[in-house]
Design a protein around this motif. Structure first.
Motif: not given
Length: 134
Positions: A29-30, A35-37, A49-53
């Motif tokens: 949800a977040t 982040a519109r992802v 997810v790896d890229r966001v981290i």
């Protein structure tokens, strides 16, 4: 990416899954709202997810500020593994693991922390957890 071993006090789904399933849903949800992802519980989504981290790490955010976000990302990766393999969440001493049908235990929440430290990958953890043991 190592499997971990649990002690005698273990709980299986649904009790053990309650918190990580909620944490994963919160992360989805977040990411969608903030982040519109879009995260769809696929192995491919773990690239995002790896890229966001990695982006969070590059911004040098203090660990305390992102701890719950990392927990959510780890729980999300765990749910990807659960859904792809029929694995189950296990818990002991407040920690949560995923137990794949072949008996291996994985710690995706710790792997998310390792990613933040520049040492891990949720995508690779999922790849390893969904591959046949051997």
């Amino acid at each position: 990416m190592t499997a971990q071993y649990l002690t005698a006090q273990q709980e299986t789904r649904p009790t053990a899954a309650t918190k990580p399933v909620r944490w994963a849903a919160d992360a989805v949800a977040t990411m969608r709202e903030g982040a519109r992802v879009r995260l769809d519980y696929s192995a491919q989504s773990l690239w995002r997810v790896d890229r966001v981290i990695e982006e969070i790490r590059r911004e040098e955010a203090p660990y305390a500020a992102v701890e719950s976000v990392l927990r959510g990302f780890g729980a999300y990766a765990g749910e990807v593994i659960v859904r792809q393999t029929g694995a189950e969440w296990w818990t002991a001493g407040g920690d949560h693991w995923v137990r794949t049908p072949d008996g291996r235990l994985w710690d995706p929440i710790d792997e998310a922390r390792r990613c933040f430290g520049g040492q891990g990958s949720l995508r690779l953890l999922c790849r390893d957890a969904t591959a046949p043991a051997g």
